[in-house]
Design a protein around this motif. Sequence first.
Motif, PDB file in Angstrom:
ATOM      1  N   THR A 152       0.329  -1.104  -0.593  1.00  0.00           N
ATOM      2  CA  THR A 152       0.229   0.165   0.221  1.00  0.00           C
ATOM      3  C   THR A 152       1.023   1.466   0.553  1.00  0.00           C
ATOM      4  O   THR A 152       1.763   1.965   1.204  1.00  0.00           O
ATOM      5  N   ALA A 153       0.660   2.033  -0.605  1.00  0.00           N
ATOM      6  CA  ALA A 153       1.279   3.398  -1.467  1.00  0.00           C
ATOM      7  C   ALA A 153       0.705   4.246  -0.908  1.00  0.00           C
ATOM      8  O   ALA A 153      -0.058   4.984  -0.652  1.00  0.00           O
ATOM      9  N   TYR A 154       1.208   4.961   0.052  1.00  0.00           N
ATOM     10  CA  TYR A 154       0.668   6.692   0.624  1.00  0.00           C
ATOM     11  C   TYR A 154       1.318   7.835  -0.237  1.00  0.00           C
ATOM     12  O   TYR A 154       2.492   7.689   0.652  1.00  0.00           O
ATOM     13  N   LYS A 155       1.257   8.588   0.064  1.00  0.00           N
ATOM     14  CA  LYS A 155       1.586  10.296   0.125  1.00  0.00           C
ATOM     15  C   LYS A 155       0.944  10.960   1.548  1.00  0.00           C
ATOM     16  O   LYS A 155       0.372  11.696   1.126  1.00  0.00           O
ATOM     17  N   PRO A 156       2.506  11.480   1.863  1.00  0.00           N
ATOM     18  CA  PRO A 156       1.691  11.812   3.216  1.00  0.00           C
ATOM     19  C   PRO A 156       2.006  13.468   3.299  1.00  0.00           C
ATOM     20  O   PRO A 156       2.433  13.884   2.937  1.00  0.00           O
ATOM     21  N   GLN A 157       1.477  14.347   4.624  1.00  0.00           N
ATOM     22  CA  GLN A 157       1.094  15.111   4.271  1.00  0.00           C
ATOM     23  C   GLN A 157       2.270  15.720   4.748  1.00  0.00           C
ATOM     24  O   GLN A 157       3.130  15.411   5.529  1.00  0.00           O
ATOM     25  N   GLY A 182       6.116  15.047  -1.993  1.00  0.00           N
ATOM     26  CA  GLY A 182       5.580  14.638  -3.635  1.00  0.00           C
ATOM     27  C   GLY A 182       6.148  12.695  -3.430  1.00  0.00           C
ATOM     28  O   GLY A 182       5.559  11.978  -4.303  1.00  0.00           O
ATOM     29  N   MET A 183       6.356  12.232  -2.717  1.00  0.00           N
ATOM     30  CA  MET A 183       6.737  10.769  -3.029  1.00  0.00           C
ATOM     31  C   MET A 183       5.774  10.024  -1.634  1.00  0.00           C
ATOM     32  O   MET A 183       5.459  10.456  -0.787  1.00  0.00           O
ATOM     33  N   TRP A 184       6.318   8.957  -2.880  1.00  0.00           N
ATOM     34  CA  TRP A 184       5.175   7.820  -1.922  1.00  0.00           C
ATOM     35  C   TRP A 184       6.212   6.664  -0.846  1.00  0.00           C
ATOM     36  O   TRP A 184       6.546   6.882  -1.158  1.00  0.00           O
ATOM     37  N   ILE A 185       5.335   5.999   0.366  1.00  0.00           N
ATOM     38  CA  ILE A 185       6.132   5.847   0.829  1.00  0.00           C
ATOM     39  C   ILE A 185       5.371   4.517   1.546  1.00  0.00           C
ATOM     40  O   ILE A 185       4.313   4.374   0.994  1.00  0.00           O
ATOM     41  N   ASN A 186       6.260   3.554   1.723  1.00  0.00           N
ATOM     42  CA  ASN A 186       5.512   2.466   2.113  1.00  0.00           C
ATOM     43  C   ASN A 186       4.721   1.862   3.337  1.00  0.00           C
ATOM     44  O   ASN A 186       4.857   2.764   4.626  1.00  0.00           O
ATOM     45  N   ALA A 187       3.292   1.957   3.539  1.00  0.00           N
ATOM     46  CA  ALA A 187       2.317   1.355   4.446  1.00  0.00           C
ATOM     47  C   ALA A 187       1.564   1.343   5.081  1.00  0.00           C
ATOM     48  O   ALA A 187       0.630   0.752   6.137  1.00  0.00           O
TER      49      ALA A 187
END
Length: 257
Positions: A152-157, A182-187
């Motif tokens: 699951t990829a998530y773009k944090p604030q 703007g980077m997607w992270i491992n959620a």
Amino acid sequence: MKAVILAGGLGTRLSEATHLIPKPMVEIGGKPILWHIMKTYSHYGINEFVICLGYKSYIIKEWFANYFLHSSDVTIDLWDNSIEIHDNHSDHWKVTLIDTGLHTMTAGRVKKIQKYIGEETFLLTYGDGVGDIDIHKSIEHHRKSRRYLTVTAYKPQGKFGSLEMDEKGNVTSFTEKPKGDGMWINAGYFVCEPEFFDYLDGDNMMLEKKPLETLAKENQMTSYIHDGFWKPMDTLKDNNELNDMWNSGNAPWKLWD
């Protein structure tokens, strides 16, 4: 389908609480964050869990062994040591608790529970993050991708407000907590095929290093994009914020009734 939850780390960044209990047992609204994660899966019909234990594993084992006492009214007869359950509010869960070692890294922990999964697709996540993840959609996306692993990829604030200014220093726009860098992270909230176990080896292997890097190079990993709510509980500040959301009745991850 089973959900595997990593719950064995030391949780050093939340040491205010974790010197007494494992991080997954730190509470949100009077319930461990581990319970909240399991309720998310249960909302989508996933009711069988394998939990990878390590640090203070006996606390998690005892909590589940006494689940009736935590979730129901009871009458205890001290004469014959019998317990009568009233208004049973327990969940229809089957929970396998495996001690995967005190210092074992994440990949090593997953490798140690392979025999409890067998040759079937399984779910995997960390024991310290909650979100309104659509588990069904992530599984559907995974099956269509025909890859060994879906993350699951998530773009944090961002953590700070963003300013735009003119040449004189006048602020022309302000955005509170923009979308980070703007980077997607491992959620977490992975969907895995049993072939994933072939990429895991040794207690000292981090899941987030060689296994995921190799899967990406071999084009065996895809992402499920989540643009809703997700928040890890890394610090006391995070825990306080999650409790504030829960206590105010505005907990986006609470999908269950």
